[in-house]
Design a protein around this motif. Sequence first.
Motif, mmCIF file in Angstrom:
data_model
loop_
_atom_site.group_PDB
_atom_site.id
_atom_site.type_symbol
_atom_site.label_atom_id
_atom_site.label_comp_id
_atom_site.label_asym_id
_atom_site.label_seq_id
_atom_site.Cartn_x
_atom_site.Cartn_y
_atom_site.Cartn_z
ATOM 1 N N PRO A 86 0.804 -1.227 0.000
ATOM 2 C CA PRO A 86 0.000 0.000 0.000
ATOM 3 C C PRO A 86 0.839 1.281 0.000
ATOM 4 O O PRO A 86 0.503 2.243 -0.686
ATOM 5 C CB PRO A 86 -0.815 -0.110 1.291
ATOM 6 C CG PRO A 86 -0.880 -1.565 1.588
ATOM 7 C CD PRO A 86 0.408 -2.139 1.079
ATOM 8 N N ARG A 87 1.927 1.282 0.735
ATOM 9 C CA ARG A 87 2.779 2.486 0.766
ATOM 10 C C ARG A 87 3.433 2.741 -0.579
ATOM 11 O O ARG A 87 3.524 3.884 -1.034
ATOM 12 C CB ARG A 87 3.836 2.342 1.851
ATOM 13 C CG ARG A 87 3.231 2.373 3.255
ATOM 14 C CD ARG A 87 4.272 2.279 4.305
ATOM 15 N NE ARG A 87 4.940 3.580 4.398
ATOM 16 C CZ ARG A 87 5.857 3.865 5.295
ATOM 17 N NH1 ARG A 87 6.232 2.951 6.159
ATOM 18 N NH2 ARG A 87 6.408 5.047 5.328
ATOM 19 N N GLY A 90 0.721 3.941 -3.017
ATOM 20 C CA GLY A 90 0.370 5.325 -2.686
ATOM 21 C C GLY A 90 1.434 6.307 -3.141
ATOM 22 O O GLY A 90 1.120 7.361 -3.700
ATOM 23 N N THR A 91 2.693 5.958 -2.930
ATOM 24 C CA THR A 91 3.791 6.816 -3.362
ATOM 25 C C THR A 91 3.822 6.918 -4.879
ATOM 26 O O THR A 91 4.040 7.997 -5.434
ATOM 27 C CB THR A 91 5.136 6.273 -2.836
ATOM 28 O OG1 THR A 91 5.076 6.183 -1.415
ATOM 29 C CG2 THR A 91 6.290 7.161 -3.226
ATOM 30 N N CYS A 92 3.573 5.804 -5.561
ATOM 31 C CA CYS A 92 3.550 5.799 -7.023
ATOM 32 C C CYS A 92 2.397 6.658 -7.553
ATOM 33 O O CYS A 92 2.564 7.421 -8.510
ATOM 34 C CB CYS A 92 3.417 4.360 -7.526
ATOM 35 S SG CYS A 92 3.700 4.195 -9.289
ATOM 36 N N ALA A 93 1.229 6.574 -6.918
ATOM 37 C CA ALA A 93 0.081 7.388 -7.334
ATOM 38 C C ALA A 93 0.380 8.873 -7.118
ATOM 39 O O ALA A 93 0.062 9.711 -7.970
ATOM 40 C CB ALA A 93 -1.160 6.968 -6.554
ATOM 41 N N GLU A 94 0.999 9.196 -6.001
ATOM 42 C CA GLU A 94 1.366 10.586 -5.725
ATOM 43 C C GLU A 94 2.377 11.087 -6.757
ATOM 44 O O GLU A 94 2.274 12.211 -7.266
ATOM 45 C CB GLU A 94 1.949 10.661 -4.308
ATOM 46 C CG GLU A 94 2.031 12.037 -3.740
ATOM 47 C CD GLU A 94 2.487 12.029 -2.290
ATOM 48 O OE1 GLU A 94 2.834 13.116 -1.801
ATOM 49 O OE2 GLU A 94 2.502 10.953 -1.652
ATOM 50 N N GLU A 157 10.838 2.288 -0.424
ATOM 51 C CA GLU A 157 9.690 1.419 -0.148
ATOM 52 C C GLU A 157 9.798 0.061 -0.831
ATOM 53 O O GLU A 157 9.304 -0.933 -0.321
ATOM 54 C CB GLU A 157 8.384 2.092 -0.589
ATOM 55 C CG GLU A 157 8.017 3.330 0.175
ATOM 56 C CD GLU A 157 7.684 3.070 1.613
ATOM 57 O OE1 GLU A 157 7.263 1.948 1.948
ATOM 58 O OE2 GLU A 157 7.862 3.997 2.424
#
Length: 166
Positions: A86-87, A90-94, A157
Motif C-alpha cells: 500500500p505504501r 500510494g507513493t507511485c500514485a502521488e 519502499e
Amino acid sequence: GTCEGALLRGKTSALGALGDDMHASDGYYFRDDVGRLHGPLTRFQYEAWTLRGEIRPGTRVWRQQAGNTYKIALRRRLRWTKLASPRAVGTCAEWLMVATSLGMLVFLVSIRKLRQQISKEMQGQYFSAAFMLLLVVATCYMSVATIRKLSNRLQDETTDVFESEV
C-alpha cells in the motif's frame, strides 16, 4: 627455564592490556554526508541508524574488531513483494499526480496562442506578469523537487538494503 617463563608472562600481560584497549574501539563506524565520523556503534545502534536512513548505499561504513578493520558494502535489491504494498502504490500514485500536473503546466506554457493571449491581457501590468512568471517557475521547481523526493521514497519502499563485509 624460569627466565623464559617470566619473560613470556610479561609479554602475555602486555598483550592482554593492549587487547583491552583495542576492544574498547570495537564496533561499527561510518561517515555521514558532511564527513563527520560516527562510532564506535553497537550492532543495535548501527541498525537504528540504518533504519533512520542515515546509513544507505554509498555511505562509507566499516567495522572494527580486535584491531582488524572490515569494510562493509551496502547494496539495494528490488523486492517484488514490496512493489504492490500500500505504501509503494500510494507513493507511485502521488508521483504520477505530481508528474501529470507538471506535464500539463509545461504543455500549457508551450501553447503559443495561449501565451500571446496572456501577454495581450497583461500588457502594461509588469508586476502581475512578473508574479505570474515567478509562480510558474516556482511551481515547476517545486514539482521537480517533489518528484525527486517521491522517487527516493519509492526506492526506499520497494527495495531492501543488503550488507556484506568486503
